[in-house]
Design a protein around this motif. Structure first.
Motif, PDB file in Angstrom:
ATOM      1  N   PRO A  44      23.352 -21.854 -37.041  1.00 46.87           N
ATOM      2  CA  PRO A  44      23.541 -22.807 -38.135  1.00 46.87           C
ATOM      3  C   PRO A  44      24.552 -22.349 -39.178  1.00 46.87           C
ATOM      4  CG  PRO A  44      21.211 -22.606 -37.617  1.00 46.87           C
ATOM      5  CD  PRO A  44      21.916 -21.521 -36.847  1.00 46.87           C
ATOM      6  N   LEU A  45      24.603 -21.055 -39.466  1.00 48.64           N
ATOM      7  CA  LEU A  45      25.565 -20.556 -40.447  1.00 48.64           C
ATOM      8  C   LEU A  45      26.969 -20.508 -39.856  1.00 48.64           C
ATOM      9  CD1 LEU A  45      26.000 -19.571 -43.290  1.00 48.64           C
ATOM     10  CD2 LEU A  45      25.336 -17.264 -42.577  1.00 48.64           C
ATOM     11  N   HIS A  46      27.071 -20.196 -38.569  1.00 45.86           N
ATOM     12  CA  HIS A  46      28.381 -20.239 -37.914  1.00 45.86           C
ATOM     13  C   HIS A  46      29.021 -21.617 -38.064  1.00 45.86           C
ATOM     14  CE1 HIS A  46      29.070 -16.394 -35.960  1.00 45.86           C
ATOM     15  NE2 HIS A  46      27.838 -16.368 -35.513  1.00 45.86           N
ATOM     16  N   LYS A  47      28.203 -22.663 -38.082  1.00 53.60           N
ATOM     17  CA  LYS A  47      28.709 -24.037 -38.116  1.00 53.60           C
ATOM     18  C   LYS A  47      29.163 -24.475 -39.504  1.00 53.60           C
ATOM     19  CE  LYS A  47      26.097 -25.696 -34.117  1.00 53.60           C
ATOM     20  NZ  LYS A  47      24.983 -26.557 -33.639  1.00 53.60           N
ATOM     21  N   LEU A  48      28.967 -23.655 -40.531  1.00 52.09           N
ATOM     22  CA  LEU A  48      29.459 -23.988 -41.869  1.00 52.09           C
ATOM     23  C   LEU A  48      30.982 -24.002 -41.814  1.00 52.09           C
ATOM     24  CD1 LEU A  48      28.293 -24.351 -44.855  1.00 52.09           C
ATOM     25  CD2 LEU A  48      29.072 -22.010 -45.204  1.00 52.09           C
ATOM     26  N   PRO A  63      12.778  -2.576 -37.732  1.00 52.35           N
ATOM     27  CA  PRO A  63      13.040  -1.386 -36.917  1.00 52.35           C
ATOM     28  C   PRO A  63      13.807  -1.657 -35.639  1.00 52.35           C
ATOM     29  CG  PRO A  63      10.738  -2.055 -36.696  1.00 52.35           C
ATOM     30  CD  PRO A  63      11.329  -2.886 -37.798  1.00 52.35           C
ATOM     31  N   ARG A  64      13.709  -2.885 -35.115  1.00 55.55           N
ATOM     32  CA  ARG A  64      14.358  -3.182 -33.839  1.00 55.55           C
ATOM     33  C   ARG A  64      15.653  -3.970 -33.981  1.00 55.55           C
ATOM     34  NH1 ARG A  64       9.161  -2.114 -33.084  1.00 55.55           N
ATOM     35  NH2 ARG A  64       8.621  -3.748 -34.558  1.00 55.55           N
ATOM     36  N   ILE A  65      15.865  -4.644 -35.112  1.00 56.09           N
ATOM     37  CA  ILE A  65      17.101  -5.422 -35.269  1.00 56.09           C
ATOM     38  C   ILE A  65      17.844  -5.066 -36.554  1.00 56.09           C
ATOM     39  CG2 ILE A  65      16.323  -7.363 -33.865  1.00 56.09           C
ATOM     40  CD1 ILE A  65      15.791  -8.853 -36.532  1.00 56.09           C
ATOM     41  N   GLY A  66      17.511  -3.927 -37.136  1.00 52.84           N
ATOM     42  CA  GLY A  66      18.201  -3.513 -38.355  1.00 52.84           C
ATOM     43  C   GLY A  66      19.701  -3.405 -38.160  1.00 52.84           C
ATOM     44  N   GLY A  67      20.114  -2.902 -37.008  1.00 53.36           N
ATOM     45  CA  GLY A  67      21.541  -2.765 -36.737  1.00 53.36           C
ATOM     46  C   GLY A  67      22.244  -4.109 -36.714  1.00 53.36           C
ATOM     47  N   ALA A  68      21.599  -5.119 -36.146  1.00 46.97           N
ATOM     48  CA  ALA A  68      22.193  -6.451 -36.090  1.00 46.97           C
ATOM     49  C   ALA A  68      22.263  -7.083 -37.477  1.00 46.97           C
ATOM     50  CB  ALA A  68      21.393  -7.343 -35.148  1.00 46.97           C
ATOM     51  N   ILE A  69      21.265  -6.821 -38.306  1.00 45.65           N
ATOM     52  CA  ILE A  69      21.273  -7.367 -39.663  1.00 45.65           C
ATOM     53  C   ILE A  69      22.385  -6.732 -40.484  1.00 45.65           C
ATOM     54  CG2 ILE A  69      19.978  -7.488 -41.832  1.00 45.65           C
ATOM     55  CD1 ILE A  69      17.451  -7.776 -40.141  1.00 45.65           C
ATOM     56  N   GLU A  70      22.509  -5.418 -40.388  1.00 46.01           N
ATOM     57  CA  GLU A  70      23.552  -4.711 -41.136  1.00 46.01           C
ATOM     58  C   GLU A  70      24.944  -4.953 -40.541  1.00 46.01           C
ATOM     59  OE1 GLU A  70      21.224  -0.860 -42.980  1.00 46.01           O
ATOM     60  OE2 GLU A  70      21.983  -0.724 -40.924  1.00 46.01           O
ATOM     61  N   GLY A  71      24.986  -5.389 -39.299  1.00 47.41           N
ATOM     62  CA  GLY A  71      26.262  -5.627 -38.634  1.00 47.41           C
ATOM     63  C   GLY A  71      26.598  -7.096 -38.549  1.00 47.41           C
ATOM     64  N   GLU A  72      26.144  -7.756 -37.486  1.00 48.92           N
ATOM     65  CA  GLU A  72      26.537  -9.130 -37.211  1.00 48.92           C
ATOM     66  C   GLU A  72      26.136 -10.104 -38.315  1.00 48.92           C
ATOM     67  OE1 GLU A  72      26.099 -12.393 -33.548  1.00 48.92           O
ATOM     68  OE2 GLU A  72      25.095 -10.451 -33.448  1.00 48.92           O
ATOM     69  N   LEU A  73      24.891 -10.011 -38.791  1.00 51.13           N
ATOM     70  CA  LEU A  73      24.439 -10.944 -39.828  1.00 51.13           C
ATOM     71  C   LEU A  73      25.174 -10.709 -41.139  1.00 51.13           C
ATOM     72  CD1 LEU A  73      22.672 -13.157 -40.940  1.00 51.13           C
ATOM     73  CD2 LEU A  73      20.828 -11.501 -41.252  1.00 51.13           C
ATOM     74  N   LYS A  74      25.298  -9.457 -41.559  1.00 55.26           N
ATOM     75  CA  LYS A  74      25.999  -9.165 -42.816  1.00 55.26           C
ATOM     76  C   LYS A  74      27.454  -9.607 -42.745  1.00 55.26           C
ATOM     77  CE  LYS A  74      26.939  -5.577 -46.234  1.00 55.26           C
ATOM     78  NZ  LYS A  74      28.343  -6.023 -46.415  1.00 55.26           N
ATOM     79  N   ASP A  75      28.100  -9.365 -41.612  1.00 51.37           N
ATOM     80  CA  ASP A  75      29.502  -9.778 -41.460  1.00 51.37           C
ATOM     81  C   ASP A  75      29.639 -11.292 -41.598  1.00 51.37           C
ATOM     82  OD1 ASP A  75      30.216  -7.156 -41.048  1.00 51.37           O
ATOM     83  OD2 ASP A  75      30.389  -7.330 -38.875  1.00 51.37           O
ATOM     84  N   LEU A  76      28.699 -12.024 -41.004  1.00 49.20           N
ATOM     85  CA  LEU A  76      28.746 -13.483 -41.081  1.00 49.20           C
ATOM     86  C   LEU A  76      28.496 -13.966 -42.499  1.00 49.20           C
ATOM     87  CD1 LEU A  76      29.007 -16.204 -39.634  1.00 49.20           C
ATOM     88  CD2 LEU A  76      26.552 -16.068 -39.113  1.00 49.20           C
ATOM     89  N   VAL A  77      27.529 -13.358 -43.178  1.00 44.38           N
ATOM     90  CA  VAL A  77      27.251 -13.730 -44.570  1.00 44.38           C
ATOM     91  C   VAL A  77      28.463 -13.425 -45.454  1.00 44.38           C
ATOM     92  CG1 VAL A  77      25.871 -13.142 -46.603  1.00 44.38           C
ATOM     93  CG2 VAL A  77      24.743 -13.532 -44.407  1.00 44.38           C
ATOM     94  N   ASP A  78      29.098 -12.280 -45.246  1.00 47.59           N
ATOM     95  CA  ASP A  78      30.300 -11.937 -46.019  1.00 47.59           C
ATOM     96  C   ASP A  78      31.407 -12.968 -45.784  1.00 47.59           C
ATOM     97  OD1 ASP A  78      29.045  -9.683 -46.995  1.00 47.59           O
ATOM     98  OD2 ASP A  78      30.058  -8.286 -45.629  1.00 47.59           O
TER      99      ASP A  78
END
Length: 207
Positions: A75-79, A119-134
């Protein structure tokens, strides 16, 4: 099971059955409160059969989360940076609300993971999700600088959208108990309320 060997149709079916059962169990009891025995019982498969496909509870949980992430980010990608700012943000709010309606178990799975410290998706949050939010925050900042929407903090705007929409999935029981039988479906009123709220919030001051 050898992950490099293509799965047979039966193996694909059993894998899907296990993941569906695990989603039901994890979303209800959380990671710590769930057991392989519960997942096996819900799936209708034996525990040894389940362990043939997944070596541990964590492996099942991680597989579910990894599969969820793309859906969660879509959904955020579609913004659209080239669209009308208020229409784009309201459409994003509505997409997130629709996800809460269509994928309540997935929302609770994600929320439980975050509450445990990711613990299992912290890397994705700090990486892919944060990059998208930025990336999308820069779009929103440009709209603000151009005077198209009110001055708001882009990241906190996104946080508020997440919390206000995902509430209807993560706290579904509370919402329905408070609204009562006369409002069996909270989503139409929620959509109208959120549309009104964010439209007013984002309205730029006339010059």
């Amino acid at each position: 099971m050898n992950p490099k060997r293509p799965k047979t149709r039966i193996q694909q079916k059993n894998t899907s059955t296990i993941l569906e059962a695990a989603l039901e169990v994890f979303s209800k009891y959380g990671y710590r409160g769930s057991t392989l025995d519960q997942i096996a019982k819900t799936s209708g498969l034996s525990k040894p059969n389940l362990l043939y496909y997944f070596p541990s509870k964590e492996a099942i949980h991680t597989t579910l989360l990894e599969g969820l992430l793309d859906t969660w980010l879509d959904p955020l990608h579609k913004l659209d940076a080239s669209g009308d700012p208020r229409e784009e943000i309201i459409a994003y709010v509505n997409r997130k609300l629709q996800m809460s309606r269509d994928f309540p178990r997935e929302s609770r799975l994600f929320a439980n993971e975050i509450l445990q410290g990711a613990p299992r998706i912290g890397g994705a949050i700090e990486g892919e999700l944060k990059d998208l939010v930025d990336e999308k925050s820069l779009v929103i900042e440009r709209w603000i600088d151009e005077g198209k929407i009110a001055k708001v903090d882009p990241r906190h705007l996104l946080f508020s959208i997440w919390s206000l929409t995902q509430h209807y999935a993560d706290f579904d029981v509370q919402v329905r108990m408070i609204l009562g039988d006369e409002h069996p479906d909270p989503f139409p009123d929620a959509e109208e309320f959120l549309d009104t709220m964010f439209t007013r919030l984002l309205r730029a001051d006339p010059k």
